[in-house]
Design an enzyme around this catalytic site. Sequence first.
Site, PDB file in Angstrom:
ATOM      1  N   GLU A 273       0.841  -1.210   0.000  1.00  0.00           N
ATOM      2  CA  GLU A 273       0.000   0.000   0.000  1.00  0.00           C
ATOM      3  C   GLU A 273       0.870   1.252   0.000  1.00  0.00           C
ATOM      4  O   GLU A 273       0.855   2.034   0.956  1.00  0.00           O
ATOM      5  CB  GLU A 273      -0.888   0.003   1.250  1.00  0.00           C
ATOM      6  CG  GLU A 273      -1.810  -1.194   1.380  1.00  0.00           C
ATOM      7  CD  GLU A 273      -2.463  -1.280   2.766  1.00  0.00           C
ATOM      8  OE1 GLU A 273      -2.060  -0.525   3.684  1.00  0.00           O
ATOM      9  OE2 GLU A 273      -3.369  -2.104   2.924  1.00  0.00           O
ATOM     10  N   ARG A 276       3.460   7.609  -0.209  1.00  0.00           N
ATOM     11  CA  ARG A 276       4.524   8.606  -0.344  1.00  0.00           C
ATOM     12  C   ARG A 276       5.536   8.266  -1.430  1.00  0.00           C
ATOM     13  O   ARG A 276       5.947   9.152  -2.186  1.00  0.00           O
ATOM     14  CB  ARG A 276       5.238   8.731   1.007  1.00  0.00           C
ATOM     15  CG  ARG A 276       6.264   9.816   1.053  1.00  0.00           C
ATOM     16  CD  ARG A 276       7.063   9.765   2.364  1.00  0.00           C
ATOM     17  NE  ARG A 276       6.315   9.371   3.521  1.00  0.00           N
ATOM     18  CZ  ARG A 276       5.844  10.217   4.451  1.00  0.00           C
ATOM     19  NH1 ARG A 276       6.054  11.499   4.345  1.00  0.00           N
ATOM     20  NH2 ARG A 276       5.168   9.751   5.492  1.00  0.00           N
ATOM     21  N   ARG A 313       3.382  19.491   7.135  1.00  0.00           N
ATOM     22  CA  ARG A 313       4.403  18.561   7.626  1.00  0.00           C
ATOM     23  C   ARG A 313       5.516  19.228   8.456  1.00  0.00           C
ATOM     24  O   ARG A 313       5.873  18.702   9.504  1.00  0.00           O
ATOM     25  CB  ARG A 313       5.020  17.758   6.468  1.00  0.00           C
ATOM     26  CG  ARG A 313       3.988  16.998   5.621  1.00  0.00           C
ATOM     27  CD  ARG A 313       4.605  15.984   4.682  1.00  0.00           C
ATOM     28  NE  ARG A 313       5.159  14.872   5.414  1.00  0.00           N
ATOM     29  CZ  ARG A 313       6.433  14.704   5.688  1.00  0.00           C
ATOM     30  NH1 ARG A 313       7.326  15.578   5.256  1.00  0.00           N
ATOM     31  NH2 ARG A 313       6.845  13.685   6.393  1.00  0.00           N
ATOM     32  N   TYR A 317       5.439  17.737  12.167  1.00  0.00           N
ATOM     33  CA  TYR A 317       6.447  16.712  12.485  1.00  0.00           C
ATOM     34  C   TYR A 317       7.869  17.271  12.526  1.00  0.00           C
ATOM     35  O   TYR A 317       8.819  16.499  12.603  1.00  0.00           O
ATOM     36  CB  TYR A 317       6.455  15.602  11.423  1.00  0.00           C
ATOM     37  CG  TYR A 317       5.110  15.094  10.975  1.00  0.00           C
ATOM     38  CD1 TYR A 317       4.284  14.399  11.854  1.00  0.00           C
ATOM     39  CD2 TYR A 317       4.677  15.290   9.664  1.00  0.00           C
ATOM     40  CE1 TYR A 317       3.055  13.923  11.429  1.00  0.00           C
ATOM     41  CE2 TYR A 317       3.450  14.807   9.237  1.00  0.00           C
ATOM     42  CZ  TYR A 317       2.645  14.129  10.127  1.00  0.00           C
ATOM     43  OH  TYR A 317       1.440  13.658   9.710  1.00  0.00           O
ATOM     44  N   CYS A 343      -0.784  32.860  11.484  1.00  0.00           N
ATOM     45  CA  CYS A 343      -0.512  33.467  12.787  1.00  0.00           C
ATOM     46  C   CYS A 343      -0.080  32.436  13.821  1.00  0.00           C
ATOM     47  O   CYS A 343      -0.788  32.211  14.808  1.00  0.00           O
ATOM     48  CB  CYS A 343      -1.744  34.213  13.268  1.00  0.00           C
ATOM     49  SG  CYS A 343      -2.261  35.403  12.052  1.00  0.00           S
TER      50      CYS A 343
HETATM   51  N1  LLP Z   1      -1.376   1.782   4.585  1.00  0.00           N
HETATM   52  C1  LLP Z   1      -1.829   2.188   5.782  1.00  0.00           C
HETATM   53  C2  LLP Z   1      -2.687   1.308   6.565  1.00  0.00           C
HETATM   54  C3  LLP Z   1      -1.455   3.466   6.251  1.00  0.00           C
HETATM   55  O1  LLP Z   1      -1.896   3.869   7.435  1.00  0.00           O
HETATM   56  C4  LLP Z   1      -0.621   4.300   5.470  1.00  0.00           C
HETATM   57  C5  LLP Z   1      -0.237   5.622   5.914  1.00  0.00           C
HETATM   58  C6  LLP Z   1      -0.192   3.816   4.213  1.00  0.00           C
HETATM   59  C7  LLP Z   1      -0.573   2.538   3.815  1.00  0.00           C
HETATM   60  C8  LLP Z   1       0.691   4.607   3.290  1.00  0.00           C
HETATM   61  O2  LLP Z   1       1.915   4.868   3.849  1.00  0.00           O
HETATM   62  P1  LLP Z   1       3.105   5.512   2.962  1.00  0.00           P
HETATM   63  O3  LLP Z   1       3.512   4.490   1.931  1.00  0.00           O
HETATM   64  O4  LLP Z   1       2.593   6.748   2.354  1.00  0.00           O
HETATM   65  O5  LLP Z   1       4.170   5.752   3.964  1.00  0.00           O
HETATM   66  N2  LLP Z   1       0.886  12.489   7.288  1.00  0.00           N
HETATM   67  C9  LLP Z   1       2.115  11.757   7.488  1.00  0.00           C
HETATM   68  C10 LLP Z   1       2.025  10.332   6.991  1.00  0.00           C
HETATM   69  C11 LLP Z   1       0.892   9.538   7.590  1.00  0.00           C
HETATM   70  C12 LLP Z   1       0.807   8.134   7.067  1.00  0.00           C
HETATM   71  C13 LLP Z   1      -0.434   7.467   7.504  1.00  0.00           C
HETATM   72  N3  LLP Z   1      -0.627   6.149   7.025  1.00  0.00           N
HETATM   73  C14 LLP Z   1       3.255  12.522   6.846  1.00  0.00           C
HETATM   74  O6  LLP Z   1       3.026  13.587   6.288  1.00  0.00           O
HETATM   75  O7  LLP Z   1       4.403  12.099   6.908  1.00  0.00           O
END
Ligand code: LLP
Length: 413
Positions: A273, A276, A313, A317, A343
């Site tokens: 899945e 990013r 972000r 973070y 602000c």
């Molecule tokens: N699958 C599940 C169950 C997830 O919770 C997530 C991300 C993904 C796949 C995809 O993950 P990726 O391949 O994108 O790492 N807002 C945060 C990232 C939150 C990710 C949440 N879950 C940021 O800006 O770094």
Amino acid sequence: MTGFFHTESELVCDGVPVSAIADAEGTPVYVYSAADIRARYRALDAAFGDHPHRLHYALKANSRFAIVQLLRELGSGVDANSIGEIEVARRAGFTPADIVFTGVGKSAAELECAVPLGLKAINAESAGELARIEALAARTGRRARVALRINPDIDARSHPHISTGLTINKFGVPADTARELLASMAGRPLLQLVAIHVHVGSQITSIEPLRGAAAFLAGVAAELTRAGAVLEYLDLGGGLGIAYDGGRAVSPREYVAALVAEAGATGLPLVIEPGRAIVGPAGALVARAIDVKPRSASSDFVVVDAGMTELLRPALYGAFHRIEPVRRGGGPLRAYEIVGPVCESSDVVGRDRSLPALAPGDLVAVLDAGAYGSAMASNYNRRPLPAEVLVDQGRWRVIRRRQTVDDMLAGEL
Ligand code: LLP
């Protein structure tokens, strides 16, 4: 060359000058490279070679409709985290068999919609959720395809806000509980267990946690097979990180090789899945300097017209994104604190950056903003959501127009 790169004089996206887009559409504006999205999807897909697999793009990273359609054309499936994401995917042409429904808090209303759809799987996160799905299956008289998300107690060593694989995190069920629940499946004809699932975090930059999670899931799958269960696939989640500093990240090849090495012997198709890793580097947020003013003896503030409302972000973070001038200026470098207009003192896009002298009106690009950028944007301070542009084969088009005050007020009584 695809994606964002500098020519002698300026930053281009797939050959199109970023300044031309900013001048025509205004700023702040998100710009995406279709070629880069395709290349990143294909690199992950190809890395599996002959091993049966499917990519389920994580919509939460960026579910802009044109991008979702692009992923569908590439043959991707999707991971949807809400009924809203499921609906967007369906309108973009995905069938229920292309969709896995993940998420730690699926509401009663969401499950009521999702169960009758007959999705590829609903990834259940608890005993209670399995029971709720079962009750709905009984009501609709249709067997529900479910996967169980297991928490492997593995530290993703990412930012604590986006590490999900430890039992202290809210996600999934621990291995012991999973074993009990999985054993109960034989006597629950309304639940069809099609897969087991792990996802240990996001922006993971070392291979070990990803490899460990795959090994863990393969182990549980082997136990299940010995007990006579028949799974359709393993869902290894997302999480592959990108190099925000422009350095080296775990490559798609290295990542997929580790997954196949650990879980390939199960003989089951592997689902991942990724979010990013597909769209992150394919997008940039382009902003214009509004003001420059002294900060200290050796540095200045540059106030730009994008901030935490467009890209949360850094504030949320402490995330680092490279910031580059769109037009190459000469001259000595200066130290800048690049800040947004909101602000809050947390509204800093980039701390302590060394850039050629900037003046009001100059354009800068915040790189690697394609994932969790526009997806997490807000109307805080009544700032309109920015315009978004997709560059494809030397042409560009607006895929979301800039929000207006009327748009913002629509729905308010
Ligand atoms: N699958 C599940 C169950 C997830 O919770 C997530 C991300 C993904 C796949 C995809 O993950 P990726 O391949 O994108 O790492 N807002 C945060 C990232 C939150 C990710 C949440 N879950 C940021 O800006 O770094």
